[in-house]
Design an enzyme around this catalytic site. Structure first.
Site, PDB file in Angstrom:
ATOM      1  N   TYR A  14       0.847  -1.051  -0.072  1.00 51.59           N
ATOM      2  CA  TYR A  14      -0.142  -0.014  -0.053  1.00 51.59           C
ATOM      3  C   TYR A  14       0.656   1.324   0.051  1.00 51.59           C
ATOM      4  O   TYR A  14       0.733   2.242  -0.782  1.00 51.59           O
ATOM      5  CB  TYR A  14      -0.694  -0.003   1.301  1.00 51.59           C
ATOM      6  CG  TYR A  14      -2.042  -1.238   1.278  1.00 51.59           C
ATOM      7  CD1 TYR A  14      -2.447  -1.741   0.058  1.00 51.59           C
ATOM      8  CD2 TYR A  14      -2.157  -1.631   2.379  1.00 51.59           C
ATOM      9  CE1 TYR A  14      -3.366  -2.909   0.247  1.00 51.59           C
ATOM     10  CE2 TYR A  14      -2.939  -2.979   2.597  1.00 51.59           C
ATOM     11  CZ  TYR A  14      -3.509  -3.438   1.353  1.00 51.59           C
ATOM     12  OH  TYR A  14      -4.188  -4.431   1.485  1.00 51.59           O
ATOM     13  N   GLU A  67       5.610  16.939  -0.355  1.00 50.41           N
ATOM     14  CA  GLU A  67       4.982  16.954  -1.751  1.00 50.41           C
ATOM     15  C   GLU A  67       3.834  15.849  -1.610  1.00 50.41           C
ATOM     16  O   GLU A  67       2.646  16.110  -1.737  1.00 50.41           O
ATOM     17  CB  GLU A  67       5.812  16.728  -2.760  1.00 50.41           C
ATOM     18  CG  GLU A  67       5.062  16.635  -4.083  1.00 50.41           C
ATOM     19  CD  GLU A  67       4.381  18.001  -4.430  1.00 50.41           C
ATOM     20  OE1 GLU A  67       3.230  18.149  -4.760  1.00 50.41           O
ATOM     21  OE2 GLU A  67       5.234  18.735  -4.622  1.00 50.41           O
ATOM     22  N   GLU A  74      -4.700  18.193  -0.479  1.00 54.08           N
ATOM     23  CA  GLU A  74      -5.439  18.484  -1.606  1.00 54.08           C
ATOM     24  C   GLU A  74      -6.478  17.415  -1.856  1.00 54.08           C
ATOM     25  O   GLU A  74      -7.830  17.821  -2.221  1.00 54.08           O
ATOM     26  CB  GLU A  74      -4.528  18.623  -2.969  1.00 54.08           C
ATOM     27  CG  GLU A  74      -3.591  19.733  -3.136  1.00 54.08           C
ATOM     28  CD  GLU A  74      -3.171  20.081  -4.089  1.00 54.08           C
ATOM     29  OE1 GLU A  74      -2.757  19.025  -5.161  1.00 54.08           O
ATOM     30  OE2 GLU A  74      -2.347  20.859  -4.411  1.00 54.08           O
ATOM     31  N   LYS A  92      -5.335  24.354   0.777  1.00 51.41           N
ATOM     32  CA  LYS A  92      -4.666  23.880  -0.079  1.00 51.41           C
ATOM     33  C   LYS A  92      -3.514  24.794  -0.264  1.00 51.41           C
ATOM     34  O   LYS A  92      -2.203  24.404  -0.515  1.00 51.41           O
ATOM     35  CB  LYS A  92      -5.314  23.868  -1.447  1.00 51.41           C
ATOM     36  CG  LYS A  92      -6.168  22.709  -1.652  1.00 51.41           C
ATOM     37  CD  LYS A  92      -7.086  22.951  -2.803  1.00 51.41           C
ATOM     38  CE  LYS A  92      -7.623  21.429  -3.426  1.00 51.41           C
ATOM     39  NZ  LYS A  92      -8.159  21.623  -4.771  1.00 51.41           N
ATOM     40  N   ASP A  93      -3.552  26.055  -0.100  1.00 45.16           N
ATOM     41  CA  ASP A  93      -2.611  27.189  -0.395  1.00 45.16           C
ATOM     42  C   ASP A  93      -1.401  26.943   0.655  1.00 45.16           C
ATOM     43  O   ASP A  93      -0.143  26.880   0.511  1.00 45.16           O
ATOM     44  CB  ASP A  93      -2.949  28.306  -0.336  1.00 45.16           C
ATOM     45  CG  ASP A  93      -3.761  28.891  -1.476  1.00 45.16           C
ATOM     46  OD1 ASP A  93      -3.692  28.135  -2.457  1.00 45.16           O
ATOM     47  OD2 ASP A  93      -4.373  30.050  -1.399  1.00 45.16           O
TER      48      ASP A  93
END
Length: 125
Positions: A14, A67, A74, A92-93
């Site tokens: 996974y 990341e 997100e 998100k920002d």
């Protein structure tokens, strides 16, 4: 093989699926991978020390992990708020800002490590 051990091993599958999903779907993650490969090749070429490589790998890992967490943020925001919402945008920002901050830190680390090696290569014989 016990059921518990099978679940433990399945967990690695996974996790690798998550890594692959990030690389496959996130353009910036692919850019990070390409830059990481170039940095590793440069480190080999310049024969940086094991400690310098360790620091470089920490920086590379930090950017990639951030990341991945940005991707998680997100996706969760999109799931929870499929239509535009100002708080969703902020979430998100902020997640993207964390990636940017980590990338800037990694650039500074790279300059600190590679700078003296490159300086010596170009300006001293």
């Amino acid at each position: 093989m016990t059921d518990r051990f099978r679940k433990f091993i399945a967990g690695f599958g996974y996790a690798f699926q998550g890594l692959w999903y990030t690389i496959r779907t996130q353009h910036n993650a692919r850019v990070h991978v390409i830059i990481a490969i170039l940095v590793i090749v440069l480190g080999i070429y310049l024969r940086i020390s094991a400690l310098e490589f360790a620091i470089i790998f920490i920086a590379i890992s930090g950017v990639f992990i951030t990341e991945m967490l940005n991707t998680v943020a997100e996706l969760c925001v999109d799931l929870a708020s499929p239509t535009y919402h100002p708080l969703a945008k902020i979430a998100k920002d902020v997640a993207a800002g964390a990636v940017l901050a980590n990338a800037i830190l990694s650039i500074i680390i790279g300059l600190c490590i590679f700078g003296p090696h490159l300086w010596g290569l170009f300006f001293h014989q």
